[in-house]
Design a protein around this motif. Sequence first.
Motif, PDB file in Angstrom:
ATOM      1  N   ALA A 124       0.817  -1.219   0.000  1.00 52.84           N
ATOM      2  CA  ALA A 124       0.000   0.000   0.000  1.00 52.84           C
ATOM      3  C   ALA A 124       0.845   1.261   0.000  1.00 52.84           C
ATOM      4  CB  ALA A 124      -0.930  -0.006   1.212  1.00 52.84           C
ATOM      5  N   ASP A 125       2.014   1.210   0.633  1.00 46.16           N
ATOM      6  CA  ASP A 125       2.871   2.394   0.725  1.00 46.16           C
ATOM      7  C   ASP A 125       4.029   2.345  -0.250  1.00 46.16           C
ATOM      8  OD1 ASP A 125       1.305   3.193   2.963  1.00 46.16           O
ATOM      9  OD2 ASP A 125       2.467   1.820   4.214  1.00 46.16           O
TER      10      ASP A 125
ATOM     11  N   GLN B 293      -3.391  -6.154  -4.313  1.00 48.01           N
ATOM     12  CA  GLN B 293      -2.419  -5.088  -4.559  1.00 48.01           C
ATOM     13  C   GLN B 293      -1.365  -5.476  -5.599  1.00 48.01           C
ATOM     14  OE1 GLN B 293      -0.640  -3.974  -0.801  1.00 48.01           O
ATOM     15  NE2 GLN B 293      -2.610  -3.867   0.248  1.00 48.01           N
TER      16      GLN B 293
END
Length: 316
Positions: A236-237, A260
């Motif tokens: 996510a980051d 993801q």
Amino acid sequence: MNWFKVTVETTTEAVAAVSEILLANGANGVEVADAADTTHIKARFKDQIYDWQDIPHRHTGAAVTAYYPVNSNNAALVAKIRQQVTQLPAAGFSPDAAGIVDTAVIADEDWSVNWRQYYHPVRVTRFLTVVPEWTQYKPGQDEHIIRMNPGEAFGTGTHPTTQIALALLEQTLRGGETVIDVGTGSGILSIAAAEMGAVKITGTDVDERALAVARKNIQLNPAAAKVQLQTANLLADFAGRADIILANILTEVLVPLIPQLDAHLAANGAVILAGIYKDKMDVIAQSLKASGFAVTQVLTDQEWFGVVAKRESELQ
């Protein structure tokens, strides 16, 4: 200095989950005794003969041990560990996964000896051997060594999930690829990718302490100087794409990772997932299909599974 020893009786399938509990509560490493060792440890040489009856080992279940400094917080620590262990059946593990939690206080010198007597060079794949940092070892022809400090973190090459991930990486990576290692832990998969010829490797972990451990192990392996470490919650980051995305983590973490993958996998790339217990394979396969991926390869020791997956659209 004395150490507070915590041992959790559990099952083979829950070893990784119990290890994570102990590490999350501040342990610098874990020691695993598993009845399944007899199914995945092999002789180093094809003509080497050994008899398991002559080697002390568990016959059922598993035990995971960690060491903490002795202080006034030990009672609260073990109460928290016990509470977390009792929740394992609710996470899908069998009732036996939540076994007895024993404690003891031992002298520092006993702990040091205890770590080193159990760790020796281990040939984990056709070309890779994991070597404790204090051991003198001369690699054979085409043999790559990964130096590790086994007392530092889960992921030292002896657990079946790590060996499956390493074997799939060895079969997938050809040299020149970019790699993301999600949940790098000890850094062993990132180090292996560097040894196999990946040109750019990023190891991510949400735990700063795990990244510190990985950094130490990377420093033991000159070929791994190219590995970059980054704090990230799964992907996510993370910004960017890679030819290979690796993750050797529990199914409960793999499932939210899978959606993801597409945004971070390069065209015609491959995903390698390990840490999948046998009763979770269907969950992983269904999650991959829902995100547009198809399993192209499966590797197992009959208890643990690892898979290679690619975009379905690129297989047509």
